[in-house]
Design an enzyme around this catalytic site. Structure first.
Site, PDB file in Angstrom:
ATOM      1  CG  ASP A  48      -1.886  -1.143   1.234  1.00 14.00           C
ATOM      2  OD1 ASP A  48      -2.361  -1.514   0.145  1.00 14.00           O
ATOM      3  OD2 ASP A  48      -2.179  -1.666   2.321  1.00 14.00           O
ATOM      4  N   GLY A  49       0.364   2.324  -0.548  1.00 12.00           N
ATOM      5  CA  GLY A  49       1.106   3.574  -0.571  1.00 12.00           C
ATOM      6  C   GLY A  49       1.828   3.816  -1.876  1.00 12.00           C
ATOM      7  CB  CYS A  50       2.954   1.764  -4.578  1.00 14.66           C
ATOM      8  SG  CYS A  50       4.283   1.224  -3.486  1.00 14.66           S
ATOM      9  CB  ALA A  51       1.111   5.987  -7.816  1.00 15.21           C
ATOM     10  CB  SER A  52       2.368   1.522 -10.097  1.00 13.78           C
ATOM     11  OG  SER A  52       3.536   1.459  -9.330  1.00 13.78           O
TER      12      SER A  52
END
Length: 135
Positions: A48-52
């Site tokens: 979690d916390g990644c744009a991709s």
């Protein structure tokens, strides 16, 4: 405290003066990495916390830390490959001693990543640290 594999990346970056060449180098590192088995792309391995979309699958064998990973974004896949070279092969007891942000600063990556990519990189580093701390 970087691995020999990471030091090789640092040396390669010293020869690549243009940031575009460095960017391509990171992407090539990701392309050279084996894809993560689709069966391992599950909520438990998703970061979690990644744009991709990002998945990290860590393992510890005989006290040695390693992880595989994958992403649907080429540059992020490259960042995973660079992180693997930073951490894979270390005794799990040494993983928390690695200052990943400082090591990435040596590459100059911090100043060339978008804020979303930087946040994603931090999330990946935190996942690695969390797994190491639990073992």
């Amino acid at each position: 405290m970087a691995t020999e594999a990471f030091e090789e990346i640092v040396e390669d970056f010293e020869f690549l003066e243009d940031w575009e060449d460095r960017y391509r180098y990171v992407i090539e590192q990701g392309k050279a990495m084996d894809p993560l088995d689709d069966a391992l792309k599950v909520p438990a391995t998703k970061v979690d916390g990644c744009a991709s979309q990002v998945w990290l699958h860590p393992s510890i064998n005989d006290g040695i830390f390693s992880f595989d990973g994958d992403s649907d974004a080429m540059i992020v896949r490259g960042l995973i490959a660079v992180l693997r070279k930073l951490y894979n092969g270390l005794p799990v007891t040494q993983v928390l001693a690695v200052d990943a942000r400082a090591e990435f600063e040596r590459l100059g990556l911090n100043e060339h990543l978008s804020s979303q990519r930087s946040n994603g990189l931090r999330a990946m580093i935190e996942r690695v640290r969390l797994v190491a701390a639990e073992n």
